[in-house]
Write a protein that holds these residues in place. Structure first.
Motif, mmCIF file in Angstrom:
data_model
loop_
_atom_site.group_PDB
_atom_site.id
_atom_site.type_symbol
_atom_site.label_atom_id
_atom_site.label_comp_id
_atom_site.label_asym_id
_atom_site.label_seq_id
_atom_site.Cartn_x
_atom_site.Cartn_y
_atom_site.Cartn_z
ATOM 1 N N GLY A 262 0.808 -1.222 0.000
ATOM 2 C CA GLY A 262 0.000 0.000 0.000
ATOM 3 C C GLY A 262 0.834 1.261 0.000
ATOM 4 O O GLY A 262 0.485 2.273 0.608
ATOM 5 N N PHE B 128 -0.421 4.840 -0.393
ATOM 6 C CA PHE B 128 -1.176 5.486 0.680
ATOM 7 C C PHE B 128 -0.321 5.777 1.909
ATOM 8 O O PHE B 128 -0.853 6.020 2.991
ATOM 9 N N ALA C 119 -0.367 6.730 5.630
ATOM 10 C CA ALA C 119 -1.509 6.075 6.289
ATOM 11 C C ALA C 119 -1.286 4.580 6.469
ATOM 12 O O ALA C 119 -1.732 3.978 7.446
ATOM 13 N N THR C 120 -0.590 3.969 5.491
ATOM 14 C CA THR C 120 -0.450 2.517 5.510
ATOM 15 C C THR C 120 0.837 2.040 6.186
ATOM 16 O O THR C 120 1.240 0.902 6.029
ATOM 17 N N ILE D 247 -1.058 0.533 9.291
ATOM 18 C CA ILE D 247 -2.407 -0.007 9.038
ATOM 19 C C ILE D 247 -2.407 -0.673 7.666
ATOM 20 O O ILE D 247 -1.959 -0.064 6.692
ATOM 21 N N LYS E 97 -3.455 -1.599 4.020
ATOM 22 C CA LYS E 97 -4.240 -0.763 3.101
ATOM 23 C C LYS E 97 -5.668 -1.285 2.969
ATOM 24 O O LYS E 97 -6.605 -0.528 2.739
ATOM 25 N N LEU F 285 -8.166 0.504 5.213
ATOM 26 C CA LEU F 285 -8.527 1.918 5.062
ATOM 27 C C LEU F 285 -10.040 2.007 4.890
ATOM 28 O O LEU F 285 -10.631 1.256 4.115
ATOM 29 N N PRO G 86 -14.051 -0.608 6.521
ATOM 30 C CA PRO G 86 -12.803 -0.889 5.804
ATOM 31 C C PRO G 86 -13.065 -1.525 4.442
ATOM 32 O O PRO G 86 -14.030 -2.273 4.262
ATOM 33 N N ASP H 65 -9.124 -3.575 -3.156
ATOM 34 C CA ASP H 65 -8.998 -2.159 -3.523
ATOM 35 C C ASP H 65 -9.764 -1.810 -4.798
ATOM 36 O O ASP H 65 -9.889 -0.639 -5.144
ATOM 37 N N CYS I 244 -9.750 1.963 -5.619
ATOM 38 C CA CYS I 244 -9.334 2.490 -4.317
ATOM 39 C C CYS I 244 -7.863 2.223 -4.029
ATOM 40 O O CYS I 244 -7.381 2.474 -2.919
ATOM 41 N N PHE J 63 -10.166 6.515 -4.562
ATOM 42 C CA PHE J 63 -10.579 6.396 -3.168
ATOM 43 C C PHE J 63 -11.499 7.562 -2.786
ATOM 44 O O PHE J 63 -12.560 7.369 -2.190
#
Ligand code: G1P
Length: 280
Positions: free
Chosen positions: A16, A19, A22-23, A26, A28, A31, A37, A133, A263, A269
């Motif tokens: 991911g 991203f 953010a990833t 976490i 991906k 998200l 999610p 995704d 996404c 996204f």
């Protein structure tokens, strides 16, 4: 029916990188689009299609996925019999309606390799694959439901496709083949695939029909994948393995009904979030 599809495989080992940050901690697949999610959307689509066994190929740093599809006793204790309990309804339904099993892809060697890593969870039966995704939505039957119906008729591998601008062929697996007529579908919706190429340059693309992240695969794909050499990006590609099946006429591409959001990209996204926000 012996060949009924019960299992859905979710490759979820990727980093991911698009991203980050953010990833970083976490996955991906976790998200959220609004409050849910991405992976849960995929699991719900599989449940809607009648599948009850979710097989997830994870990797390092993906433990949040297992925790998500499990009971959190602390949370249940906190929230039970309060006005907030309804927030848990959907995930409780998911957990009670199917089982989850996991395996790890130890090395990142491509989507084909991730699917092959899932063999231990799937065994000798046809199965579905959802790439979380690619988020799909349809007011009628979900995309996977549409595909399962086709599998029941044709008993071969099926890939979901959509028309894309020619300039984008280098982001997708691209197919070509001959139209098959089907009494209930618009003409041109079904194609018996005879060529497929992973992420071709527009000048080399056999068409503008791109594979999106929904597949039905017959189990012979595992032996083929075992013998598939690394292709585009030096990775083992599911597209290359499917081409082997296609040479024997055993792959159908289906122009599905519904919307699909990429996404895996920030633009897609944001589009998905806006779409679901206005829809609710
Ligand atoms: C993968 C597949 C590609 C397919 C795409 C759909 O690529 O390799 O053939 O078109 O998913 O989203 P990725 O997006 O993982 O690079």
């Amino acid at each position: 029916m012996k060949n009924k599809i019960k299992k859905c495989l979710f490759p979820a080992a990727g980093y991911g990188t698009r991203f980050l940050p953010a990833t970083k901690a976490i996955p991906k697949e976790m998200l959220p689009v609004l409050t849910k999610p991405l992976l849960q959307y995929g699991v719900e689509e599989a449940i809607e299609a009648g599948l009850n066994t979710m097989a997830i190929v994870t990797g390092r740093g993906k433990r949040a996925i297992e925790d998500h599809f499990d009971i959190s006793y602390e949370l249940e204790h906190q929230i039970k019999d309060t006005s907030k309990e309804h927030y848990l309804t959907e995930i409780r339904d998911v957990i009670t309606n199917c089982t989850f099993s996991y395996t790890r892809q130890i090395e990142m060697k491509g989507l084909g390799h991730a699917i092959l890593s899932g063999e231990t969870l799937i065994g000798e039966e046809p199965f579905a694959v959802i790439l979380a995704d690619d988020l799909c939505d349809n007011d009628g039957d979900a995309v996977l439901t549409q595909m399962i119906r086709l599998y029941e008729k044709y008993s071969c591998s099926i890939v979901a496709v959509e028309e894309i601008p020619m300039k984008d062929t280098n982001k997708y697996g691209v197919i070509a083949g001959d139209t098959i007529s089907h009494p209930e579908l618009d003409s041109g919706s079904l194609v018996r695939v005879n060529d497929m190429v992973e992420k071709p340059d527009p000048k080399d693309a056999p068409s503008n029909l791109a594979i999106i992240g929904r597949y039905i695969l017959t189990p012979d794909i595992f032996d083929i994948l075992r013998n598939t050499k690394p292709g585009k990006g030096a990775e083992i590609q599911i597209t290359d393995a499917l081409l082997e099946q296609a040479k024997n006429g055993n792959v159908i591409a289906y122009k599905f009904e519904g919307k699909r959001f990429d996404c895996g990209s920030v633009d897609g996204f944001v589009e998905a979030i806006n779409y679901f926000y206005t829809k609710e």
